[in-house]
Structure formats: structure tokens, C-alpha cells
Motif scaffolding. Structure first.
Motif, PDB file in Angstrom:
ATOM      1  N   PHE A 138       0.821  -1.204   0.000  1.00 38.94           N
ATOM      2  CA  PHE A 138       0.000   0.000   0.000  1.00 38.94           C
ATOM      3  C   PHE A 138       0.858   1.259   0.000  1.00 38.94           C
ATOM      4  N   SER A 139       2.075   1.178   0.501  1.00 43.11           N
ATOM      5  CA  SER A 139       2.939   2.354   0.569  1.00 43.11           C
ATOM      6  C   SER A 139       3.358   2.858  -0.802  1.00 43.11           C
ATOM      7  N   THR A 140       3.156   2.061  -1.862  1.00 49.32           N
ATOM      8  CA  THR A 140       3.552   2.500  -3.196  1.00 49.32           C
ATOM      9  C   THR A 140       2.540   3.458  -3.815  1.00 49.32           C
ATOM     10  N   ASN A 141       1.397   3.654  -3.175  1.00 50.78           N
ATOM     11  CA  ASN A 141       0.504   4.762  -3.517  1.00 50.78           C
ATOM     12  C   ASN A 141       0.478   5.703  -2.319  1.00 50.78           C
ATOM     13  N   ARG A 142       0.815   6.977  -2.549  1.00 55.56           N
ATOM     14  CA  ARG A 142       1.033   7.905  -1.447  1.00 55.56           C
ATOM     15  C   ARG A 142      -0.242   8.294  -0.726  1.00 55.56           C
TER      16      ARG A 142
ATOM     17  N   LEU B   6      -2.853   7.325   5.007  1.00 53.99           N
ATOM     18  CA  LEU B   6      -3.985   6.991   5.880  1.00 53.99           C
ATOM     19  C   LEU B   6      -3.523   6.369   7.188  1.00 53.99           C
ATOM     20  N   ARG B   7      -4.236   6.676   8.257  1.00 54.01           N
ATOM     21  CA  ARG B   7      -3.989   5.997   9.527  1.00 54.01           C
ATOM     22  C   ARG B   7      -4.345   4.522   9.369  1.00 54.01           C
ATOM     23  N   PRO B   8      -3.759   3.646  10.184  1.00 51.49           N
ATOM     24  CA  PRO B   8      -4.032   2.212  10.047  1.00 51.49           C
ATOM     25  C   PRO B   8      -5.514   1.855  10.083  1.00 51.49           C
ATOM     26  N   ASP B   9      -6.299   2.517  10.954  1.00 46.90           N
ATOM     27  CA  ASP B   9      -7.718   2.180  11.038  1.00 46.90           C
ATOM     28  C   ASP B   9      -8.468   2.586   9.768  1.00 46.90           C
ATOM     29  N   ALA B  10      -8.099   3.733   9.178  1.00 45.28           N
ATOM     30  CA  ALA B  10      -8.742   4.168   7.938  1.00 45.28           C
ATOM     31  C   ALA B  10      -8.322   3.281   6.772  1.00 45.28           C
ATOM     32  N   LEU B  11      -7.043   2.916   6.712  1.00 46.73           N
ATOM     33  CA  LEU B  11      -6.580   2.023   5.660  1.00 46.73           C
ATOM     34  C   LEU B  11      -7.243   0.657   5.766  1.00 46.73           C
ATOM     35  N   ALA B  12      -7.478   0.208   6.983  1.00 45.35           N
ATOM     36  CA  ALA B  12      -8.117  -1.100   7.187  1.00 45.35           C
ATOM     37  C   ALA B  12      -9.527  -1.133   6.608  1.00 45.35           C
ATOM     38  N   ALA B  13     -10.190   0.018   6.555  1.00 45.17           N
ATOM     39  CA  ALA B  13     -11.529   0.066   5.981  1.00 45.17           C
ATOM     40  C   ALA B  13     -11.500  -0.061   4.465  1.00 45.17           C
TER      41      ALA B  13
ATOM     42  N   THR C 256     -16.088   2.446  -7.482  1.00 42.85           N
ATOM     43  CA  THR C 256     -16.270   3.795  -6.960  1.00 42.85           C
ATOM     44  C   THR C 256     -17.402   3.850  -5.948  1.00 42.85           C
ATOM     45  N   THR C 257     -18.453   3.063  -6.146  1.00 47.76           N
ATOM     46  CA  THR C 257     -19.560   3.058  -5.181  1.00 47.76           C
ATOM     47  C   THR C 257     -19.097   2.584  -3.804  1.00 47.76           C
ATOM     48  N   GLN C 258     -18.180   1.620  -3.772  1.00 45.87           N
ATOM     49  CA  GLN C 258     -17.664   1.141  -2.491  1.00 45.87           C
ATOM     50  C   GLN C 258     -16.769   2.190  -1.837  1.00 45.87           C
ATOM     51  N   LEU C 259     -15.998   2.898  -2.639  1.00 46.47           N
ATOM     52  CA  LEU C 259     -15.188   3.987  -2.083  1.00 46.47           C
ATOM     53  C   LEU C 259     -16.083   5.054  -1.470  1.00 46.47           C
ATOM     54  N   GLU C 260     -17.164   5.412  -2.163  1.00 47.08           N
ATOM     55  CA  GLU C 260     -18.073   6.419  -1.631  1.00 47.08           C
ATOM     56  C   GLU C 260     -18.696   5.968  -0.317  1.00 47.08           C
ATOM     57  N   GLU C 261     -18.981   4.675  -0.212  1.00 46.40           N
ATOM     58  CA  GLU C 261     -19.561   4.153   1.033  1.00 46.40           C
ATOM     59  C   GLU C 261     -18.562   4.266   2.177  1.00 46.40           C
ATOM     60  N   VAL C 262     -17.291   3.963   1.893  1.00 41.71           N
ATOM     61  CA  VAL C 262     -16.269   4.095   2.934  1.00 41.71           C
ATOM     62  C   VAL C 262     -16.124   5.552   3.355  1.00 41.71           C
TER      63      VAL C 262
END
Length: 251
Positions: free
Chosen positions: A19-23, A28-35, A121-127
Motif C-alpha cells: 500500500f505504501s507505493t501509492n502515497r 492513511l492511519r491504520p484504522d482508515a486504511l483497514a476500511a 467507486t460506489t464502495q469507495l463512496e460508502e467508505v
């Protein structure tokens, strides 16, 4: 839109990029990335792949990794393509404007192939609705994209072609690092809206000065400080705004 199934493939035959290869993801904090993490699919983007076209609903969001670079193009009535912005590992294609039907204004084409993450994109919007940190990150990036496009309007109107070409190469070098930039002179001419002969003259001048080396469909930056001196102020202006809004995100 032409199906892109043949132009992108799930990276199942190799290790997915971290994930670190996209800035954006790295910020993101670990909890936000986990979502987001369970929704992200590692893929390979092929050169010249069209991710969406003008008028298409942007159903998929792409987050480029490493040197991967995508051009956002405006298409003129006679079919010419002019670059309005480029996106690499510092950002995302799609998913920047929130909610609802999202017809694309232009075309997204892969210029430097490589790895990326994708998600609906719909899943991203939900997150975004559940995790404020994700929504805030994409809102800030949307502001950066607007600034990028505004600066390019000024650059294309006011600055000579050599400065504009050097500005483009600086952004590409930010994303590729020491790896060669996969680019033809014809493609760069199309992106900048000039004749190929004009770009050939600029490229020869830069190569004769020892700033770049041109190969067959590949270009290497040999002297980054000299390239910066030849460029206009637009690269530095966009980068400074980027770091003001996204201080934890590296270009």
C-alpha cells in the motif's frame, strides 16, 4: 466505452504492490486504511489503456503505484487529445468527486504502465461516509487536482514549449525516480498540443546539454537540477500547494 478487460489484469501472477507505493494510501492511519484494504484489487495497467472515456460513468477508481502514470485528456471536436492533468502514485483516478452519477468530462489513458489498485467507486463512496479520514483525504486531493489543472492552463498560455516540456518531465521523473520514462516524442507532442518536430527540437537541445538521454520509446533524466532550471515555475507551484494540503503525502 471499449472494454478494458484486455488492457488491465489482476496481478495474480506476482506479488501485489504494498500500500505504501501509492502515497494517498500511505498517508492513511491504520484504522482508515483497514476500511479500504479489503476492497482494493491489485492490477496491472497496460500502456495506452483507456480507463474511461468522455461521458462514461466512472464506475472504477484507480490508485497508481510506483512509476505508473495516467493522463487525463480533453478531446477536441476533431479528435485531438490535450492533457489537462496527469496522475501518478500521489493520487487517484476516479473517486475524487463524491456521490451520484459521475459522467467523465474527458478520457483517462495510461501513459506509463505498471501496477495500481482498483476498487468500485460506489464502495469507495460508502467508505467515505463511514470513515471521515478517507473522505477528508480525497477532498484535499480534489483541491490539489483543481490547482494542478489551473496551473496548467496558465502554463500552456504563457510559457514557451521548452519550459512546458521540462515541467512535464519533472512530474514524470517525480513518479518514475531513476527508472527510464516510457514515452515517445510523438506522445509528448500530443499531450502538449504541439507538432512532433517542435518536441524533437526541444529534446535534441536537452540531450545535447546532457540533461536527458533519449532512447527508443524511453527517456532518462540525467541531470535533475539542470532540468529544474530549464522548467517554468509551474512544477514547483503545484508541488508546494500539494504539500500544504497533503503534508503527509509524498510526490
Amino acid at each position: 466505452m471499449t472494454a478494458i478487460a484486455s488492457l488491465v489484469r489482476t496481478a495474480a501472477d506476482g506479488k501485489p504492490p504494498p500500500f505504501s507505493t501509492n502515497r494517498l494510501l500511505a498517508a492513511l492511519r491504520p484504522d482508515a486504511l483497514a476500511a479500504l484494504a479489503p476492497l482494493l484489487t491489485p492490477i496491472e495497467l497496460a500502456i495506452d489503456a483507456t480507463l474511461f472515456d468522455s461521458g462514461d460513468d466512472v464506475e472504477t477508481t484507480y490508485l497508481p503505484c510506483g512509476p505508473t502514470q495516467v493522463s487525463l485528456l480533453v478531446i477536441t471536436a476533431d479528435g485531438q487529445e490535450i492533457e489537462a492533468a496527469s496522475v501518478g502514485r500521489e493520487g487517484a483516478i476516479g473517486g475524487v468527486v463524491s456521490a451520484g452519477y459521475k459522467p467523465a468530462y474527458g478520457r483517462a489513458v495510461v501513459r506509463t504502465p505498471g501496477q495500481a489498485f482498483s476498487l468500485p467507486t460506489t464502495q469507495l463512496e460508502e467508505v467515505k461516509t463511514r470513515v471521515p479520514a478517507v473522505a477528508d483525504l480525497f477532498d484535499r486531493y480534489a483541491d490539489v487536482m483543481i490547482a494542478h489543472m489551473m496551473q496548467l492552463v496558465a502554463c500552456n498560455a504563457l510559457h514557451p514549449i521548452e519550459q512546458r516540456a521540462c515541467r512535464w518531465l519533472l512530474f514524470a521523473h517525480d513518479r518514475s525516480g531513476d527508472a527510464p520514462i516510457r514515452l515517445t516524442q510523438e506522445t509528448l507532442a500530443q499531450l502538449l498540443g504541439v507538432q512532433r518536430t517542435t518536441i524533437s527540437t526541444v529534446a535534441r537541445t536537452l540531450q545535447d546539454a546532457g540533461i536527458i538521454h533519449i532512447g527508443r520509446g524511453r527517456l532518462e533524466v540525467l541531470d535533475r537540477p539542470a532540468l529544474e532550471k530549464r522548467a517554468c515555475e509551474c512544477h514547483d507551484a503545484v508541488e508546494a500547494h500539494f504539500h500544504r494540503l497533503l503534508p503527509k503525502v509524498e510526490l
